[in-house]
Design a protein around this motif. Structure first.
Motif, PDB file in Angstrom:
ATOM      1  N   ALA A  40       0.815  -1.213   0.000  1.00 26.16           N
ATOM      2  CA  ALA A  40       0.000   0.000   0.000  1.00 26.16           C
ATOM      3  C   ALA A  40       0.850   1.265   0.000  1.00 26.16           C
ATOM      4  O   ALA A  40       0.399   2.320  -0.459  1.00 26.16           O
ATOM      5  N   GLU A 230      -3.344  -0.673  -2.250  1.00 25.19           N
ATOM      6  CA  GLU A 230      -3.836  -1.223  -0.993  1.00 25.19           C
ATOM      7  C   GLU A 230      -4.540  -2.557  -1.217  1.00 25.19           C
ATOM      8  O   GLU A 230      -5.328  -2.714  -2.143  1.00 25.19           O
ATOM      9  N   VAL A 231      -4.227  -3.520  -0.367  1.00 24.35           N
ATOM     10  CA  VAL A 231      -4.870  -4.832  -0.410  1.00 24.35           C
ATOM     11  C   VAL A 231      -5.819  -4.916   0.777  1.00 24.35           C
ATOM     12  O   VAL A 231      -5.386  -4.874   1.929  1.00 24.35           O
ATOM     13  N   LYS A 232      -7.109  -5.027   0.510  1.00 27.47           N
ATOM     14  CA  LYS A 232      -8.105  -5.026   1.579  1.00 27.47           C
ATOM     15  C   LYS A 232      -8.599  -6.421   1.927  1.00 27.47           C
ATOM     16  O   LYS A 232      -9.267  -6.605   2.948  1.00 27.47           O
ATOM     17  N   GLU A 233      -8.312  -7.402   1.075  1.00 27.94           N
ATOM     18  CA  GLU A 233      -8.698  -8.782   1.364  1.00 27.94           C
ATOM     19  C   GLU A 233      -7.654  -9.717   0.780  1.00 27.94           C
ATOM     20  O   GLU A 233      -6.840  -9.312  -0.057  1.00 27.94           O
ATOM     21  N   VAL A 248      -1.787  -6.011  10.454  1.00 25.67           N
ATOM     22  CA  VAL A 248      -2.290  -5.910   9.083  1.00 25.67           C
ATOM     23  C   VAL A 248      -2.674  -7.288   8.563  1.00 25.67           C
ATOM     24  O   VAL A 248      -3.720  -7.465   7.924  1.00 25.67           O
ATOM     25  N   LYS A 251      -6.098  -8.374   9.818  1.00 27.03           N
ATOM     26  CA  LYS A 251      -7.242  -7.818   9.092  1.00 27.03           C
ATOM     27  C   LYS A 251      -7.474  -8.551   7.776  1.00 27.03           C
ATOM     28  O   LYS A 251      -8.623  -8.733   7.351  1.00 27.03           O
ATOM     29  N   LEU A 252      -6.382  -8.981   7.136  1.00 23.58           N
ATOM     30  CA  LEU A 252      -6.527  -9.660   5.846  1.00 23.58           C
ATOM     31  C   LEU A 252      -7.129 -11.049   5.994  1.00 23.58           C
ATOM     32  O   LEU A 252      -7.886 -11.497   5.131  1.00 23.58           O
TER      33      LEU A 252
END
Length: 421
Positions: A40, A230-233, A248, A251-252
């Motif tokens: 990100a 950004e990687v949200k999943e 982090v 969250k993933l």
């Protein structure tokens, strides 16, 4: 490193382009994998960064490397020129009773500590044994106070009571039928006649290692090297490699494995402030050259220790009449110091250097770096976290966690672990 790759698929998506992600991508690309590296941030390298000032070089985090064969091979392949420690920079000090001492123990304390190392039998492996308990048994109170504690605060930013033997130094576990001396002797024999690795540093700073890795990966991966993304999943890939901080990563994986996310959220980090100060040699009333000085909390100083970069490597200052010092503050002993303003920190730093190295007058320049989550605390609970992650989310091939919280807190350790893939 926790987990393993799915060898049936030769592609891997790495999330996180800090030092662990860069090293992972470099290693896997060389091993023939089609690597995608995503972060990100707009800049790769994470905490590792070198700042050039008119007075010399500032390292925001790591200052050097232990040049084991895998480290030397990496730097040679990347054409990163390394510098050895100057002869005058080899002395290491502990602060005791207002002085820098190469041996901080009295004669009686030294004899007592040596006797324990030589003759005291171990207690067997225990996952929850703290390094304080281990140290009191194998070194004694003086050894813990003036040797073990300052060393651990300098490396991990945490007290011996907060760190586990099995997490931080599993090779120091001593069986009930042996002594610490016997364990250390066997470890030395197992290494054979391999030359002892020395501390070295890139000629152009630790940032030069980051730059070389980025240049190599940029040329090799092309559009598969994605900064500012950004990687949200979790990526939909056969091989997912998370080189992000534990929080982090939590969250993933939360949407796929809440139990794994809960484990990752248990990882604690020690906060640190790193401040590099440039002065003239004339401003140093009583300074002894060396690598640096570590400070036990019992000495009631505001900092954990001070490195002497210009004494250690020389090229860290732009002129011979300058000298530089890098002070470490905070850790678990004083996390609130990060809340101080820059002006308050400068005042604290100058007060400390006045006492520790005899600084007089105002410095030429002070560069302050703040890291709220700098170093993972290798606590007894971390051993259980590793076990649960190995048996949970990482059990399935193709799921890997790799970072400074997964068993290798140092860059050298990461390079060595990855070199065995």
């Amino acid at each position: 490193m926790l987990g393993s790759l799915n060898s049936a698929d030769k592609s891997v998506t790495i999330v996180g382009a800090g030092i662990s992600g860069l090293l992972s991508a470099y290693t896997l690309d060389r091993a023939g994998y089609e690597v995608t590296l995503i972060d990100a941030a707009d800049r790769a390298g994470g905490l590792i960064r070198t700042i050039e000032t008119p007075y010399g070089m500032v390292e925001c985090a790591a200052n050097s490397l232990i040049a084991t064969p895998p480290v030397e091979a990496l730097c040679e392949d990347l054409q990163v020129s390394m510098r050895s420690v100057l002869d005058k920079g080899r002395a290491r000090y502990i602060w005791r009773n207002g002085k820098m001492r190469r041996m901080p123990l009295s004669l009686g304390e030294l004899i007592g500590t040596a006797s324990r190392v030589l003759w005291t039998k171990g207690q067997g492996a225990q996952a929850d044994r703290s390094l304080e308990d281990w140290g009191l048994h194998h070194l004694g109170p003086a050894g813990v106070q003036f040797l073990l504690t300052p060393f651990l605060l300098g490396v991990y930013g945490a007290r011996p009571s907060e760190l586990a033997v099995q997490a931080a130094f599993p090779f120091l576990e001593v069986g009930s039928d042996e002594t610490l001396f016997q364990v250390l002797r066997k470890r030395k024999a197992a290494r054979g006649k391999v030359a002892k690795a020395e501390m070295r540093a890139p000629r152009d700073g630790m940032g030069a290692l980051i730059d070389a890795l980025v240049e190599r990966l940029d040329s090799r991966l092309g559009s598969r090297f994605q900064l500012g993304t950004e990687v949200k999943e979790l990526p939909d890939a056969k091989n997912v490699w998370l080189s992000t901080p534990a929080g982090v990563s939590a969250k993933l994986v939360a949407g796929h494995d809440p139990a794994a996310a809960e484990q990752l959220d248990r990882v604690r980090y020690a906060p640190l402030v790193s401040a590099t100060v440039f002065v003239t040699l004339r401003q140093l009333a009583a300074f002894r050259h060396g690598t640096g000085v570590l400070i036990p909390p019992s000495e009631n100083r505001a900092c954990l220790g001070v490195l002497f970069p210009s004494s250690t490597f020389g090229h860290r200052v732009s002129e011979a009449r300058f000298s530089s010092f890098t002070m470490m503050l905070g850790g678990t002993v004083n996390p609130g110091i990060l809340e101080q303003s820059d002006d308050e920190l400068r005042e604290t730093i100058l007060e400390e250097l006045t006492v520790l190295v005899g600084l007089t007058g105002d410095p030429l320049h002070i560069e302050i770096c703040r890291w709220p989550r700098a170093i993972p605390v290798y606590s007894p609970g971390l051993v259980e976290v590793w076990k649960n992650l190995r048996e949970g989310w990482c059990r399935e091939p193709g799921r890997v966690l790799m970072g400074n919280y997964t068993g290798d807190v140092s860059i050298r350790g990461m390079i060595e672990t990855l070199s065995s893939l």
